[in-house]
Design a protein around this motif. Structure first.
Motif, PDB file in Angstrom:
ATOM      1  N   ASN A 305      14.949 -61.796  -5.580  1.00 55.23           N
ATOM      2  CA  ASN A 305      15.092 -60.906  -4.414  1.00 55.23           C
ATOM      3  C   ASN A 305      16.257 -59.931  -4.549  1.00 55.23           C
ATOM      4  OD1 ASN A 305      12.930 -62.262  -3.055  1.00 55.23           O
ATOM      5  ND2 ASN A 305      14.366 -63.900  -2.538  1.00 55.23           N
ATOM      6  N   VAL A 307      18.689 -56.692  -4.435  1.00 49.95           N
ATOM      7  CA  VAL A 307      18.947 -55.618  -3.462  1.00 49.95           C
ATOM      8  C   VAL A 307      19.054 -54.313  -4.234  1.00 49.95           C
ATOM      9  CG1 VAL A 307      20.617 -54.693  -1.817  1.00 49.95           C
ATOM     10  CG2 VAL A 307      20.128 -57.161  -1.862  1.00 49.95           C
ATOM     11  N   GLU A 312      19.089 -48.661  -0.838  1.00 45.94           N
ATOM     12  CA  GLU A 312      19.588 -49.188   0.422  1.00 45.94           C
ATOM     13  C   GLU A 312      21.058 -48.894   0.669  1.00 45.94           C
ATOM     14  OE1 GLU A 312      18.350 -53.171   1.565  1.00 45.94           O
ATOM     15  OE2 GLU A 312      17.147 -53.281  -0.268  1.00 45.94           O
ATOM     16  N   ASP A 315      24.529 -51.093   2.900  1.00 41.67           N
ATOM     17  CA  ASP A 315      23.916 -51.942   3.921  1.00 41.67           C
ATOM     18  C   ASP A 315      23.082 -53.052   3.291  1.00 41.67           C
ATOM     19  OD1 ASP A 315      25.087 -50.488   5.923  1.00 41.67           O
ATOM     20  OD2 ASP A 315      23.301 -49.298   6.387  1.00 41.67           O
ATOM     21  N   GLY A 316      22.519 -52.784   2.119  1.00 43.37           N
ATOM     22  CA  GLY A 316      21.712 -53.804   1.469  1.00 43.37           C
ATOM     23  C   GLY A 316      22.501 -55.045   1.108  1.00 43.37           C
ATOM     24  N   ARG A 319      22.537 -58.381   3.168  1.00 42.82           N
ATOM     25  CA  ARG A 319      21.500 -59.403   3.007  1.00 42.82           C
ATOM     26  C   ARG A 319      21.806 -60.376   1.874  1.00 42.82           C
ATOM     27  NH1 ARG A 319      17.025 -57.967   1.137  1.00 42.82           N
ATOM     28  NH2 ARG A 319      17.369 -55.812   0.472  1.00 42.82           N
ATOM     29  N   GLY A 322      22.676 -64.326   2.372  1.00 43.87           N
ATOM     30  CA  GLY A 322      21.520 -65.146   2.714  1.00 43.87           C
ATOM     31  C   GLY A 322      20.608 -65.384   1.525  1.00 43.87           C
ATOM     32  N   ILE A 323      20.435 -64.359   0.692  1.00 42.48           N
ATOM     33  CA  ILE A 323      19.626 -64.499  -0.523  1.00 42.48           C
ATOM     34  C   ILE A 323      20.261 -65.529  -1.452  1.00 42.48           C
ATOM     35  CG2 ILE A 323      18.845 -63.298  -2.601  1.00 42.48           C
ATOM     36  CD1 ILE A 323      18.651 -60.737  -0.859  1.00 42.48           C
TER      37      ILE A 323
END
Length: 371
Positions: A305, A307, A312, A315-316, A319, A322-323
């Motif tokens: 996953n 980024v 992005e 801001d990417g 995430r 959590g990944i």
């Protein structure tokens, strides 16, 4: 050109010097003081002058803030470290390489410059250039200069084959890294060239080590023990001593990060690293990896996953924690293991071994081996 860097780092504030490992931790009030006068012709505050003398034996009396100190601004992101895989291409073809493919591809210079600005703005203070072989990338010199002048402290992870080149040595003298880590794959041409599958590789690396030593660069050798050189362990240590380099030793060969088993054939019996019990990792939280296309992942191994920073932006990265946490869960072949509390292997690496269908004894290193 700046001689000192004042920067936030993981909730604290540091003063660092390009090319040096030592630094100073300072309170917010002093960081704000230097930030308020950073662009002025004011002299350095007395506490900073004294700190520079103590930490680096550096006399900065009479110099101005504008010409001496680069102040890195605070950022909403807490990423203090990153690795940048500038290109997967390599001029060696090492049997044990963890890269699934070694293609010469990546961002054009405009994209690389934008990516380095994103790393800077994410708060990255320590940056490792890696590959593939970073020194063969056509934009390495410009990328290194850009990162250094942006206030990053740089390590180069290299096979050493281009380190002897005058233009490289001149750049690293002018803009010093805090560490140059050279991978050593043997102590003789026979073992070294056999693993790298390139005739003359050992001689190239020796030239690079000699040039780096003469230039006074901060060398460290990563001694990679394999079936090709297991009989030369002491001789490899002697190579590090001969060039005045610190050394680290690695005996565990991993599959490719995509989970294919080819590199495991290079493993030398009896040379699994005796690492400590795995107790967590900041990857994805305070540290991340970015590949040649600007895809950010928790680390070099855990690449699920990704980024897309180029699409992005910063801001990417919100995430990414959590990944990373999802990849750390003990699932699949490690799910339900009764000895997970003494496991010595992180979950993303264990998953790569499992996908490669590697024998358990090549990676499962519990504190109680018999259990």
């Amino acid at each position: 050109m700046h001689q000192l860097i004042a920067s936030p780092h993981n909730g604290a504030f540091l003063v660092a010097r390009p090319g040096a490992r030592a630094g100073m931790r300072i309170p917010r009030a002093l960081y704000e003081q230097v930030a308020s006068i950073a662009e002025s012709g004011a002299p350095l505050p007395p506490w900073l002058l004294e700190g520079a003398r103590t930490a680096w034996d550096l006399d900065l009396a009479g110099l101005t803030m504008r010409d001496t100190v680069l102040v890195r601004p605070e950022t909403g992101l807490g990423y203090g470290r990153a690795t940048y895989e500038i290109n997967k291409g390599c001029n060696f073809n090492c049997e044990h390489c963890y890269l699934a493919e070694r293609r010469f591809e990546g961002l054009p210079w405009v994209g690389k410059a934008r990516l380095l600005r994103l790393l800077r703005d994410a708060g990255v203070l320590w940056l490792q250039f890696t590959g593939g072989e970073p020194l063969i990338d056509r934009d390495f010199m410009d990328a290194y200069t850009f990162a250094h002048r942006s206030g990053m402290l740089i390590e180069i992870l290299t096979n050493g084959s281009r380190l002897h080149r005058p233009e490289v040595i001149a750049l690293l003298r002018e803009l010093p890294p805090y560490k140059v880590t050279v991978s050593l794959y043997g102590a003789t041409p026979d073992s070294f060239d056999s693993l790298t599958r390139r005739k003359g590789a050992f001689k190239l690396v020796e030239r690079g080590l000699a040039a780096a030593r003469e230039a006074g660069l901060p060398l460290e050798l990563a001694l990679i023990f394999t079936r090709h050189n297991a009989h030369e362990v002491d001789a490899m240590r002697a190579v590090a001593d001969r060039y005045g380099a610190a050394r680290t030793e690695y005996g565990t060969i991993s599959p490719t990060y995509s989970g294919t088993p080819e590199p495991l054939a290079a493993q030398a019996p009896g040379f699994l690293d005796k690492t400590g019990v795995f107790q967590g990792c900041p990857a994805g939280h305070t540290f991340f990896h970015v590949d040649p296309h600007g895809l950010a992942t928790m680390c070099k191994v855990g690449r699920e996953n990704p980024v897309d920073l180029m699409a992005e932006g910063l801001d990417g990265l919100l995430r990414l924690p959590g990944i990373a946490d999802a990849q750390m869960l003990r699932t699949g072949g490690c799910g339900g293991c009764q000895l997970s509390g003494t496991c010595r292997v992180c979950r993303p690496l264990a998953k790569a071994y499992q996908e490669a269908k590697a024998p358990l004894n090549t990676y499962c290193r519990h504190g109680n081996e018999e259990a």
